[in-house]
Enzyme design. Structure first.
Site, PDB file in Angstrom:
ATOM      1  N   PRO A  24     -52.244  16.497  60.561  1.00 18.93           N
ATOM      2  CA  PRO A  24     -53.337  16.874  59.657  1.00 18.93           C
ATOM      3  C   PRO A  24     -54.651  17.138  60.390  1.00 18.93           C
ATOM      4  CG  PRO A  24     -53.024  14.505  59.591  1.00 18.93           C
ATOM      5  CD  PRO A  24     -51.933  15.066  60.486  1.00 18.93           C
ATOM      6  N   CYS A  25     -55.562  17.816  59.695  1.00 16.71           N
ATOM      7  CA  CYS A  25     -56.929  18.001  60.183  1.00 16.71           C
ATOM      8  C   CYS A  25     -57.687  16.704  59.965  1.00 16.71           C
ATOM      9  CB  CYS A  25     -57.628  19.127  59.422  1.00 16.71           C
ATOM     10  SG  CYS A  25     -56.922  20.760  59.715  1.00 16.71           S
ATOM     11  N   PRO A  26     -58.612  16.332  60.808  1.00 18.51           N
ATOM     12  CA  PRO A  26     -59.036  16.972  62.055  1.00 18.51           C
ATOM     13  C   PRO A  26     -58.287  16.465  63.285  1.00 18.51           C
ATOM     14  CG  PRO A  26     -60.544  15.198  61.563  1.00 18.51           C
ATOM     15  CD  PRO A  26     -59.503  15.201  60.458  1.00 18.51           C
ATOM     16  N   ILE A  27     -57.216  15.692  63.085  1.00 22.14           N
ATOM     17  CA  ILE A  27     -56.479  15.145  64.233  1.00 22.14           C
ATOM     18  C   ILE A  27     -55.922  16.260  65.116  1.00 22.14           C
ATOM     19  CG2 ILE A  27     -54.484  13.747  64.915  1.00 22.14           C
ATOM     20  CD1 ILE A  27     -54.993  12.115  62.313  1.00 22.14           C
ATOM     21  N   ASN A  28     -55.454  17.355  64.499  1.00 19.45           N
ATOM     22  CA  ASN A  28     -54.898  18.453  65.304  1.00 19.45           C
ATOM     23  C   ASN A  28     -55.972  19.085  66.195  1.00 19.45           C
ATOM     24  OD1 ASN A  28     -56.195  19.726  63.163  1.00 19.45           O
ATOM     25  ND2 ASN A  28     -54.299  20.448  62.243  1.00 19.45           N
TER      26      ASN A  28
END
Length: 89
Positions: A24-28
């Protein structure tokens, strides 16, 4: 007689790949940035991203951070984003 091999010859070969499908964003974005920071200047990273928010947010955030986007390819179920580790970082 593989036709698919001839279609990829115009794309530069990445120095590394990062599969972030399902992330998921913002992990990517954070993982992409960390991986770029580990690479040598001028190296090319190919990141696999899901459609929707990931492909909308990650390239934009990388551009804001000063990373040059070299290519974006729709591969059906995911997108392949090519981004270069530039001198500025």
């Amino acid at each position: 007689m593989s036709e698919s091999a001839s279609t990829t010859t115009s794309q530069p070969i990445p120095d590394a790949q990062l599969d972030l499908r399902g992330t998921p964003c913002p992990i990517n974005f954070v993982r992409t940035k960390l991986r770029l920071e580990q690479m040598e200047t001028g190296a090319l990273l190919e990141v696999w991203l899901d459609p929707g928010e990931p492909i909308e947010q990650v390239p934009h955030s990388l551009k804001v951070e000063g990373y040059p986007i070299e290519g974006l390819e729709d591969r059906g179920e995911f997108f392949a984003l090519q981004v270069r580790r530039s001198v500025q970082q």
